[in-house]
Enzyme design. Structure first.
Site, PDB file in Angstrom:
ATOM      1  N   VAL A 299       0.475  -1.083  -0.367  1.00 35.58           N
ATOM      2  CA  VAL A 299      -0.495   0.056   0.091  1.00 35.58           C
ATOM      3  C   VAL A 299       0.669   1.207   0.224  1.00 35.58           C
ATOM      4  O   VAL A 299       1.852   1.215   0.680  1.00 35.58           O
ATOM      5  CB  VAL A 299      -0.725   0.055   1.540  1.00 35.58           C
TER       6      VAL A 299
ATOM      7  N   ILE B  12       3.008  -2.659   5.707  1.00 34.78           N
ATOM      8  CA  ILE B  12       3.772  -2.072   4.519  1.00 34.78           C
ATOM      9  C   ILE B  12       2.852  -3.038   3.545  1.00 34.78           C
ATOM     10  O   ILE B  12       3.477  -2.573   2.000  1.00 34.78           O
ATOM     11  CB  ILE B  12       5.450  -2.443   4.600  1.00 34.78           C
ATOM     12  N   GLU B  13       2.406  -4.322   3.094  1.00 39.60           N
ATOM     13  CA  GLU B  13       1.515  -5.221   2.875  1.00 39.60           C
ATOM     14  C   GLU B  13       0.360  -4.174   2.303  1.00 39.60           C
ATOM     15  O   GLU B  13       0.227  -3.732   1.419  1.00 39.60           O
ATOM     16  CB  GLU B  13       1.933  -6.901   3.536  1.00 39.60           C
ATOM     17  N   MET B  14      -0.919  -4.866   2.831  1.00 45.83           N
ATOM     18  CA  MET B  14      -2.437  -4.887   2.654  1.00 45.83           C
ATOM     19  C   MET B  14      -2.752  -3.638   3.478  1.00 45.83           C
ATOM     20  O   MET B  14      -3.747  -2.993   2.826  1.00 45.83           O
ATOM     21  CB  MET B  14      -3.547  -5.706   2.555  1.00 45.83           C
TER      22      MET B  14
END
Length: 339
Positions: free
Chosen positions: A91, A133-135
């Protein structure tokens, strides 16, 4: 016959059975040639409807904070269930710290992620959802978002008997789908089954380099060419702040810089290589091992100079390409999602 290969395969299946108290897959789900049966957890048995629900959730972008990312964003079937990038993008364009490993044949591994921090595919499936940091979402919001979609409530009701589903149900569905992402029936499997024309002369020579001269199977054993152990290869250990690897989970000093050995199935398609994506080609990987890695206090004792000839290297790369198989290619993104 390679006795160590078959012994390792049998041991892998036995460990999976004892560890997760699992039951054999239903006869309606067939694995490709060369792979052992999948052992499904007792509390999460396989059903086609659950796998299909998991497929929808795997590609579902509405569970990310920005509505743009899904599991498939970093593990896409068109890229052998990776993203073919050195590190993934999450994201707000944020970059992760490691390369996205393939989902292929993760049904045969217990500990997930490069550092083994998840003890099951169920635990792995929901981790990225709440990773900033991911979704970038939260688990309660993920469940709330899905419950607002009538089509998902109907599917969860059909699969789990309730439309008041929880994060555990989401995890079980995605993990069920992920256990169907398999690669087998490769030229190597056909060759071992008796079809001596299945591999080229170079690949046959490369098989000898792999198992005998280089002894790559010390770490890449079993049907998936990994027993999922953690090893320090020296990759990144010459940096000012090297990645701790398994140490971040175990807190054991000897695990610093150790990462899980990946499968070699479909290795031609899961570039770039190593946990940091620092090696772009299989030729670079072979050269790295031939040099004996990067010295550090935890370098695995099996990492030594190999003294391979140019022909050895060419043949070894050819053999690795003989591990490209079938089973995962038919798993594609849904054309429609529940509304």
């Amino acid at each position: 016959m390679n006795i160590r290969f078959w012994m390792a395969t049998a041991a892998l299946a036995a460990v999976a059975f004892v560890t997760i108290q699992a039951q054999p897959k239903p006869a309606s789900f067939a694995v490709p040639r060369g792979l052992p049966p999948i052992f499904w957890p007792k509390d999460n048995p396989y059903t086609p409807a659950k796998a299909e629900l998991g497929r929808l959730l795997y590609f579902e972008k509405r569970i990310s904070a920005d509505g743009v990312l899904s599991c498939a964003s970093c593990h896409h079937p068109s890229k052998a269930f990776t993203d073919q990038s050195a590190v993934s993008t999450g994201v707000k364009g944020q970059k992760g710290g490691v390369s996205a490993p393939t989902v292929i044949n993760r049904a045969y591994g217990m500990m997930q992620f490069w550092d083994g921090r998840a003890s099951s595919l169920e635990a792995q499936a929901v981790g990225p959802m709440a990773n900033p940091i991911e979704m970038g979402n939260t688990h309660p919001v993920v469940v709330e978002t899905l419950k607002k979609i009538p089509g998902y409530r109907t599917r969860f009701k059909a699969v789990f008997g309730t439309d008041d589903f929880t994060l555990d149900h989401v995890a079980m569905a995605i993990a069920t789908f992920e256990r169907t992402v398999l690669s087998g029936n490769a030229p190597y499997d056909k060759y071992k089954a008796g079809n001596k024309a299945a591999m080229t002369a170079s690949q046959v020579r490369g098989m000898d380099v792999f198992f005998n001269k280089s002894k790559c199977d010390q770490c890449h054993e079993g049907a998936s060419f990994t027993l999922n152990a953690f090893h320090n290869l020296g990759i990144g250990q010459d940096k000012a702040e090297p990645h701790p690897g398994r140490f971040a989970v175990s807190k054991k000093p000897e695990d610093f810089g150790a990462f899980k050995t990946p499968t070699l199935r479909e290795i031609e398609h899961t570039f770039p290589y190593m946990h940091d994506g620092s090696l772009k080609t299989l030729e670079e990987v072979v050269d790295y091992y031939d040099r004996g890695g990067i010295p550090n206090k935890n370098l695995d004792e099996r990492i030594k100079k190999l003294n391979l000839t140019p022909q050895n290297k060419t043949d070894l790369v050819a053999f690795l390409k003989a591990l490209n198989g079938t089973g995962w290619q038919q798993l594609t993104e849904p054309k429609e999602f529940p509304q």
